[in-house]
Every structure is written in structure tokens, then in C-alpha cells.
Design an enzyme around this catalytic site. Structure first.
Site, PDB file in Angstrom:
ATOM      1  N   ILE A 105      41.709 -11.317 -20.904  1.00  0.00           N
ATOM      2  CA  ILE A 105      42.710 -12.028 -21.706  1.00  0.00           C
ATOM      3  C   ILE A 105      43.688 -11.049 -22.365  1.00  0.00           C
ATOM      4  CG2 ILE A 105      41.499 -12.114 -23.950  1.00  0.00           C
ATOM      5  CD1 ILE A 105      42.101 -15.160 -23.958  1.00  0.00           C
ATOM      6  N   HIS A 132      29.102  -6.993 -18.836  1.00  0.00           N
ATOM      7  CA  HIS A 132      30.328  -7.112 -18.038  1.00  0.00           C
ATOM      8  C   HIS A 132      30.831  -5.750 -17.624  1.00  0.00           C
ATOM      9  CE1 HIS A 132      31.468  -6.961 -22.324  1.00  0.00           C
ATOM     10  NE2 HIS A 132      32.539  -6.283 -21.936  1.00  0.00           N
TER      11      HIS A 132
HETATM   12  P1  5GP Z   1      34.077  -5.076 -24.312  1.00  0.00           P
HETATM   13  O1  5GP Z   1      34.816  -4.405 -25.416  1.00  0.00           O
HETATM   14  O2  5GP Z   1      32.989  -5.993 -24.815  1.00  0.00           O
HETATM   15  O3  5GP Z   1      33.626  -4.136 -23.248  1.00  0.00           O
HETATM   16  O4  5GP Z   1      35.166  -5.983 -23.582  1.00  0.00           O
HETATM   17  C1  5GP Z   1      35.320  -7.336 -23.810  1.00  0.00           C
HETATM   18  C2  5GP Z   1      36.589  -7.751 -23.068  1.00  0.00           C
HETATM   19  O5  5GP Z   1      36.605  -9.158 -22.972  1.00  0.00           O
HETATM   20  C3  5GP Z   1      37.881  -7.327 -23.776  1.00  0.00           C
HETATM   21  O6  5GP Z   1      38.659  -6.527 -22.896  1.00  0.00           O
HETATM   22  C4  5GP Z   1      38.554  -8.653 -24.121  1.00  0.00           C
HETATM   23  O7  5GP Z   1      39.954  -8.608 -23.986  1.00  0.00           O
HETATM   24  C5  5GP Z   1      37.913  -9.616 -23.147  1.00  0.00           C
HETATM   25  N1  5GP Z   1      37.806 -10.972 -23.646  1.00  0.00           N
HETATM   26  C6  5GP Z   1      37.325 -11.355 -24.870  1.00  0.00           C
HETATM   27  N2  5GP Z   1      37.355 -12.689 -24.977  1.00  0.00           N
HETATM   28  C7  5GP Z   1      37.868 -13.174 -23.800  1.00  0.00           C
HETATM   29  C8  5GP Z   1      38.144 -14.495 -23.319  1.00  0.00           C
HETATM   30  O8  5GP Z   1      37.931 -15.504 -23.984  1.00  0.00           O
HETATM   31  N3  5GP Z   1      38.671 -14.581 -22.073  1.00  0.00           N
HETATM   32  C9  5GP Z   1      38.910 -13.484 -21.299  1.00  0.00           C
HETATM   33  N4  5GP Z   1      39.438 -13.706 -20.089  1.00  0.00           N
HETATM   34  N5  5GP Z   1      38.660 -12.224 -21.718  1.00  0.00           N
HETATM   35  C10 5GP Z   1      38.150 -12.079 -22.956  1.00  0.00           C
END
Ligand code: 5GP
Ligand code: ZN
Length: 113
Positions: free
Chosen positions: A30, A99
Site C-alpha cells: 500500500i 511476509h
Molecule cells: P513490515 O515493516 O512489517 O516488514 O512491512 C509491512 C508492510 O505492509 C509495509 O511495507 C506496509 O506498507 C504494508 N502494509 C501495511 N498495511 C497494509 C495494507 O492494508 N495493505 C497493503 N497492501 N499493504 C500494507
């Protein structure tokens, strides 16, 4: 379960889904950090990399295979790309559902942390 990625899997909140099969799903981040920024996740809720067991090795291998296929599909395979898994608070993990980030389309920095 109050997990944003499980809600995307369930179709409860919208996601720009680019791939799915029985085990994994991939969608556009997103808040993209590059022209290609995909998130690849297992459909099974695993909180983080640290929660993987030996039995999950085929799953993580499959996620890498899917990421490589998507890199080719996105047209970034030749120039190069990056797969990242953040784990835990100090590892920069914000969403507590395992992820993989697939990033590409620009020269990424050499910075690892
Ligand atoms: P982390 O920091 O946990 O490795 O990455 C989480 C990722 O998920 C971030 O890059 C953030 O932009 C993405 N993200 C968070 N919420 C959502 C959402 O509701 N939809 C999508 N498509 N991506 C999300
Ligand atoms: Zn989840």
C-alpha cells in the site's frame, strides 16, 4: 483474528492481489518503496520468521519461487531485485504475519539497516 494480512486473504479488506495459489498470496504494498513493491505471504497465519519450523521449509521455499516468478513477470528480474523479511520489532516488522517484500525497479541502496 485481528490481522490485516489475514483480512486481505479473506477478502474482508481490499488488496491489489497479483498472485495466489493454495499456499501463498501476493499483493502490492500500500506504501510502495519502489516501482515494484510486492508482499508475498503464506495463507496460513504465521506471526514471524522466528515462528517457522523445519516443517515449514517447503513453504518458505515456495514463497521464494513465487517471488522469483513475480520478479520476472514484473520485468525486474534481469536488472535485479531484493527479497526482504523483517522479523520482530528491532528487525523492522510492523505487520505480525510473516511476509516477504519483493522490491525492484530502481537501484536499491546498499544500506542493510
Ligand atoms: P513490515 O515493516 O512489517 O516488514 O512491512 C509491512 C508492510 O505492509 C509495509 O511495507 C506496509 O506498507 C504494508 N502494509 C501495511 N498495511 C497494509 C495494507 O492494508 N495493505 C497493503 N497492501 N499493504 C500494507
Ligand atoms: Zn495473519
Amino acid at each position: 483474528m485481528d490481522c490485516i494480512f489475514c483480512k486481505i486473504i479473506a477478502g474482508e479488506i481490499p488488496g491489489d492481489i497479483v498472485y495466489q495459489d493454495e499456499e501463498v498470496i501476493a499483493f502490492r504494498d500500500i506504501n510502495p518503496q519502489a516501482s515494484t513493491h510486492l508482499i508475498i505471504i503464506p495463507k496460513k497465519h504465521i506471526p514471524s520468521l522466528a515462528d517457522l519450523s523445519e516443517a515449514d521449509s517447503p513453504l518458505i521455499g515456495h514463497m521464494v519461487t513465487v517471488a522469483n516468478q513475480l520478479a520476472r513477470k514484473e520485468g525486474i528480474a534481469e536488472k535485479g531485485y531484493r527479497l526482504t523479511i523483517n522479523c520482530g520489532e528491532q528487525g523492522g516488522q510492523l505487520v505480525p504475519h510473516l511476509h516477504m517484500h519483493l522490491l525492484g525497479g530502481r537501484r536499491l541502496t546498499g544500506k542493510l539497516g
